[in-house]
Every structure is written in C-alpha cells, then in structure tokens.
Design a protein around this motif. Structure first.
Motif, PDB file in Angstrom:
ATOM      1  N   VAL A 243       0.825  -1.215   0.000  1.00  0.00           N
ATOM      2  CA  VAL A 243       0.000   0.000   0.000  1.00  0.00           C
ATOM      3  C   VAL A 243       0.855   1.259   0.000  1.00  0.00           C
ATOM      4  N   THR A 244       2.059   1.197   0.599  1.00  0.00           N
ATOM      5  CA  THR A 244       2.904   2.389   0.620  1.00  0.00           C
ATOM      6  C   THR A 244       3.633   2.592  -0.694  1.00  0.00           C
ATOM      7  N   PHE A 245       3.942   1.508  -1.409  1.00  0.00           N
ATOM      8  CA  PHE A 245       4.627   1.658  -2.690  1.00  0.00           C
ATOM      9  C   PHE A 245       3.719   2.261  -3.759  1.00  0.00           C
ATOM     10  N   ALA A 246       2.405   2.296  -3.492  1.00  0.00           N
ATOM     11  CA  ALA A 246       1.499   2.984  -4.413  1.00  0.00           C
ATOM     12  C   ALA A 246       1.778   4.480  -4.452  1.00  0.00           C
ATOM     13  N   THR A 247       2.543   4.980  -3.473  1.00  0.00           N
ATOM     14  CA  THR A 247       2.919   6.394  -3.429  1.00  0.00           C
ATOM     15  C   THR A 247       3.634   6.826  -4.695  1.00  0.00           C
ATOM     16  N   ALA A 248       4.543   5.984  -5.189  1.00  0.00           N
ATOM     17  CA  ALA A 248       5.312   6.331  -6.380  1.00  0.00           C
ATOM     18  C   ALA A 248       4.403   6.514  -7.587  1.00  0.00           C
ATOM     19  N   GLY A 249       3.396   5.641  -7.716  1.00  0.00           N
ATOM     20  CA  GLY A 249       2.462   5.764  -8.824  1.00  0.00           C
ATOM     21  C   GLY A 249       1.627   7.027  -8.740  1.00  0.00           C
ATOM     22  N   ALA A 250       1.221   7.397  -7.527  1.00  0.00           N
ATOM     23  CA  ALA A 250       0.444   8.622  -7.344  1.00  0.00           C
ATOM     24  C   ALA A 250       1.258   9.846  -7.748  1.00  0.00           C
ATOM     25  N   GLY A 251       2.507   9.887  -7.308  1.00  0.00           N
ATOM     26  CA  GLY A 251       3.365  11.017  -7.666  1.00  0.00           C
ATOM     27  C   GLY A 251       3.615  11.092  -9.152  1.00  0.00           C
ATOM     28  N   ALA A 252       3.861   9.942  -9.782  1.00  0.00           N
ATOM     29  CA  ALA A 252       4.127   9.926 -11.224  1.00  0.00           C
ATOM     30  C   ALA A 252       2.898  10.372 -12.014  1.00  0.00           C
TER      31      ALA A 252
ATOM     32  N   ASP B  30       0.303  14.588 -15.323  1.00  0.00           N
ATOM     33  CA  ASP B  30      -0.759  15.566 -15.604  1.00  0.00           C
ATOM     34  C   ASP B  30      -0.197  16.980 -15.643  1.00  0.00           C
ATOM     35  N   MET B  31       0.745  17.274 -14.752  1.00  0.00           N
ATOM     36  CA  MET B  31       1.389  18.593 -14.762  1.00  0.00           C
ATOM     37  C   MET B  31       2.163  18.797 -16.053  1.00  0.00           C
ATOM     38  N   HIS B  32       2.921  17.764 -16.448  1.00  0.00           N
ATOM     39  CA  HIS B  32       3.775  17.855 -17.628  1.00  0.00           C
ATOM     40  C   HIS B  32       2.957  18.067 -18.899  1.00  0.00           C
ATOM     41  N   LYS B  33       1.774  17.452 -18.960  1.00  0.00           N
ATOM     42  CA  LYS B  33       0.920  17.564 -20.147  1.00  0.00           C
ATOM     43  C   LYS B  33       0.042  18.811 -20.135  1.00  0.00           C
ATOM     44  N   GLY B  34       0.077  19.565 -19.056  1.00  0.00           N
ATOM     45  CA  GLY B  34      -0.724  20.775 -18.966  1.00  0.00           C
ATOM     46  C   GLY B  34      -2.151  20.539 -18.532  1.00  0.00           C
ATOM     47  N   LEU B  35      -2.481  19.304 -18.143  1.00  0.00           N
ATOM     48  CA  LEU B  35      -3.850  18.999 -17.750  1.00  0.00           C
ATOM     49  C   LEU B  35      -4.242  19.712 -16.465  1.00  0.00           C
TER      50      LEU B  35
ATOM     51  N   ILE C 225       5.343  15.144  -3.861  1.00  0.00           N
ATOM     52  CA  ILE C 225       6.531  14.901  -4.680  1.00  0.00           C
ATOM     53  C   ILE C 225       6.219  15.125  -6.151  1.00  0.00           C
ATOM     54  N   GLY C 226       5.050  14.641  -6.613  1.00  0.00           N
ATOM     55  CA  GLY C 226       4.669  14.811  -8.008  1.00  0.00           C
ATOM     56  C   GLY C 226       4.528  16.262  -8.418  1.00  0.00           C
ATOM     57  N   LEU C 227       4.098  17.104  -7.485  1.00  0.00           N
ATOM     58  CA  LEU C 227       3.970  18.534  -7.773  1.00  0.00           C
ATOM     59  C   LEU C 227       5.297  19.275  -7.690  1.00  0.00           C
ATOM     60  N   SER C 228       6.299  18.635  -7.092  1.00  0.00           N
ATOM     61  CA  SER C 228       7.573  19.315  -6.837  1.00  0.00           C
ATOM     62  C   SER C 228       8.646  19.006  -7.876  1.00  0.00           C
ATOM     63  N   VAL C 229       8.377  18.064  -8.784  1.00  0.00           N
ATOM     64  CA  VAL C 229       9.365  17.692  -9.799  1.00  0.00           C
ATOM     65  C   VAL C 229       8.815  18.022 -11.187  1.00  0.00           C
ATOM     66  N   ARG C 230       9.671  17.885 -12.178  1.00  0.00           N
ATOM     67  CA  ARG C 230       9.294  18.309 -13.523  1.00  0.00           C
ATOM     68  C   ARG C 230       8.821  17.181 -14.425  1.00  0.00           C
ATOM     69  N   THR C 231       9.195  15.945 -14.122  1.00  0.00           N
ATOM     70  CA  THR C 231       8.860  14.836 -15.004  1.00  0.00           C
ATOM     71  C   THR C 231       8.311  13.660 -14.205  1.00  0.00           C
ATOM     72  N   PRO C 232       7.498  12.794 -14.858  1.00  0.00           N
ATOM     73  CA  PRO C 232       7.006  11.591 -14.173  1.00  0.00           C
ATOM     74  C   PRO C 232       8.139  10.667 -13.743  1.00  0.00           C
TER      75      PRO C 232
ATOM     76  N   ARG D  27      -1.210  23.519  -1.059  1.00  0.00           N
ATOM     77  CA  ARG D  27      -0.484  24.796  -1.163  1.00  0.00           C
ATOM     78  C   ARG D  27       0.472  24.780  -2.351  1.00  0.00           C
ATOM     79  N   LYS D  28       1.165  23.657  -2.534  1.00  0.00           N
ATOM     80  CA  LYS D  28       2.089  23.527  -3.663  1.00  0.00           C
ATOM     81  C   LYS D  28       1.331  23.544  -4.980  1.00  0.00           C
ATOM     82  N   TYR D  29       0.168  22.922  -5.023  1.00  0.00           N
ATOM     83  CA  TYR D  29      -0.667  22.899  -6.222  1.00  0.00           C
ATOM     84  C   TYR D  29      -1.049  24.321  -6.630  1.00  0.00           C
ATOM     85  N   ARG D  30      -1.417  25.140  -5.674  1.00  0.00           N
ATOM     86  CA  ARG D  30      -1.816  26.512  -5.982  1.00  0.00           C
ATOM     87  C   ARG D  30      -0.645  27.328  -6.521  1.00  0.00           C
ATOM     88  N   SER D  31       0.521  27.169  -5.907  1.00  0.00           N
ATOM     89  CA  SER D  31       1.683  27.950  -6.346  1.00  0.00           C
ATOM     90  C   SER D  31       2.292  27.401  -7.635  1.00  0.00           C
ATOM     91  N   ALA D  32       2.254  26.081  -7.797  1.00  0.00           N
ATOM     92  CA  ALA D  32       2.866  25.462  -8.977  1.00  0.00           C
ATOM     93  C   ALA D  32       2.084  25.745 -10.237  1.00  0.00           C
TER      94      ALA D  32
END
Length: 289
Positions: A92-101, A106-111, A187-194, A282-287
C-alpha cells in the motif's frame, strides 16, 4: 459583470447548493471517476501494479522463509505468517510512487492548468487523484490477500482472531496507503517529469519500509537502530496488523507505538494526511499559478 470577471480569472463561483464543502466533494468525485476510467482504459497500469507485490510474496516466502528466526523458531510457516502483514503494508505504501508519477504526468501535459481554469474546488484535483489511487490499492490488496492465502498465510495462526479484526487490519492498511499517497502527491507537484516523481517516490520508501519490523523482528536489530524502527509509522501499522490478524512475531516493547499499535497507526496516518495534504494543496496553488 463581476461574476464574469471572476470566472475569467479562474475563480470558482459560489456553488448553488451544498456550500463549499459540498462542491469540493462533488468535484473530487468527478476527478476520481476520471482517473478510474483512465485506469480501466490502460489495464497494464493495474496489471503491473499487481505483479510486483505478488513477486514479493513468493520471493520472500520461498527464498528467505527457511533462514529467518522468529521468536526462536526457523519454521518457514512461522516466518510466512509473520511476513504477510509487512508485505501488505509495503504494497500500500509503494502505491505512493504511482500517485506522484500520475500527478507529475498531468502537470507535464498541462492537464492541471486546464483543471485550474475551471470553476472547481482547488483541492479537488489532488483529492480525486488520491481517492482513485485508493481504489486501485484496494484491488491490489484484495488480490494480494488471495495470493497470500494460496501460499499458506493463515489469519489466527498464533492468536485467535475474527472477521471484524481482520477487516480492521485491512482498514488500517488502506488508511496508511491513503496517507502516503499525499506524500506522493507533494513529490509529483515538486518535480518536472514523471520519471523524477517515480524515482523520488521510491528513494525514501526503501529506508522507511526496511528499517522497520516488516521483514525482521526489530528486537534483533542493532541497539541504535531499534528505536528508529519501533517509532517508524510504518512499523506501527505492521504491528497493528499482526495483532489483529493473530500473526506470530508480535514482540513486547516499551516503545509506545509498539505497545499501542492500533492507536499509533491511526494517529500517525491522520497526522500524515493533515500535514501533507495541506502542503500538497499549497504547492498545487503555487505550482499552477
């Protein structure tokens, strides 16, 4: 005129009914549905997510089962039943990586920018994503439990248990998994690529899961490492699950999380959600500003 101006700026108008909370719930469910539909159309995402934990069950059971000592016993069946709570928690904790990716993609594609332009609650995008990941994690956990039963895991092996306790244990696992997906969201909001999100999501997970009581009894660790393992939030959930499952290896300890693992697991998970959801929104709003 003012309403049109606010909408053009991406500010959500006041909801017609239900208030802000009602709108947030509706928007979150819409986003969750969107992500679940996407998962169903890309079945390899679910399939690959199932293969890894099944491999962990088989490898740890048959490769390490005969060499581990639990409570002075090297019986493979003892270790098999000791192990499963740790494997469930790791899954259940390793699902974290998939959520971040997924969020990074979605960020990378502009969605995310497109979502932000809509009149919707700010935290709905992230909440919907984490809820969809929770559904996928539930499916993975169900399949993993079946595989565990097939290889010889038996709830109540060491102590009597019942269906209510078993259900409560799986509930604690899902709560921990949901809490950790918020770390993945940040983490997903803080990096540039999946790719970076996947790497960043796994780097910190390995020490968290292995410096714990998941795979070995923490009492057998070095004296300086044992307190770290015992106060690890991951260890609290594993200990709670072993207690509720009636599995072997629940060693007595003076550390509060080990003496009261169920309460510790609940408190840890709620605190993680409160902290990292706030930071992620908060990161989502600023990013995306």
């Amino acid at each position: 005129m003012s309403t049109l101006t606010d909408t053009a700026r991406g500010t959500a108008p006041a909801p017609a009914s239900g208030g802000a909370i009602g709108q947030s719930v509706r928007d979150s469910l819409v986003i969750a549905r969107r992500n679940l539909i996407r998962m169903s159309r890309i079945p390899e995402m679910v399939i690959f997510g199932l293969i890894q934990p099944v491999m962990f069950v088989v490898l740890f059971t048959y490769v390490f089962g005969g060499s581990m000592s639990i409570g002075g016993s090297t019986d493979p069946d003892v270790y098999k039943n000791f192990l499963m709570a740790g494997i469930f928690a790791q899954t259940v904790t390793f699902a974290t990586a998939g959520a971040g990716a997924g969020i990074a993609d979605d960020m990378h594609k502009g969605l995310i920018d497109r979502f932000r332009s809509l009149p919707m609650a700010r935290g709905a995008v992230l909440t919907g994503r984490t809820l969809a990941d929770l559904v996928q994690t539930s499916l993975t956990l169900l399949v993993l439990a079946v595989v565990a039963l097939l290889v010889g895991w038996r709830p109540g092996y060491a102590e009597p248990t019942n269906a209510g306790k078993i259900a409560a244990a799986f509930g604690l696992l899902l709560l921990l998994g949901y809490a950790f997906t918020w770390i993945g969201a940040l983490i997903g909001l803080s990096v540039r690529t999946p790719e970076a999100a996947t790497s960043g999501g796994l780097i910190w997970l390995f020490p968290v899961t292995f410096i714990s009581n998941a795979f070995v009894d923490s009492s057998q660790m070095a004296s300086w490492l044992q307190p770290i393992a015992e106060w690890n939030p991951f260890s609290a959930t594993v200990q709670a699950c072993r207690t509720l499952f009636g599995d072997p290896g629940v060693s007595p300890s003076d550390a509060w999380p080990m003496a009261h693992p169920v309460w510790a697991s609940i408190i840890y998970s709620i605190v993680i959600i409160a902290i990292f959801r706030t930071l992620a929104v908060r990161k989502y709003r600023s990013a995306t500003a």
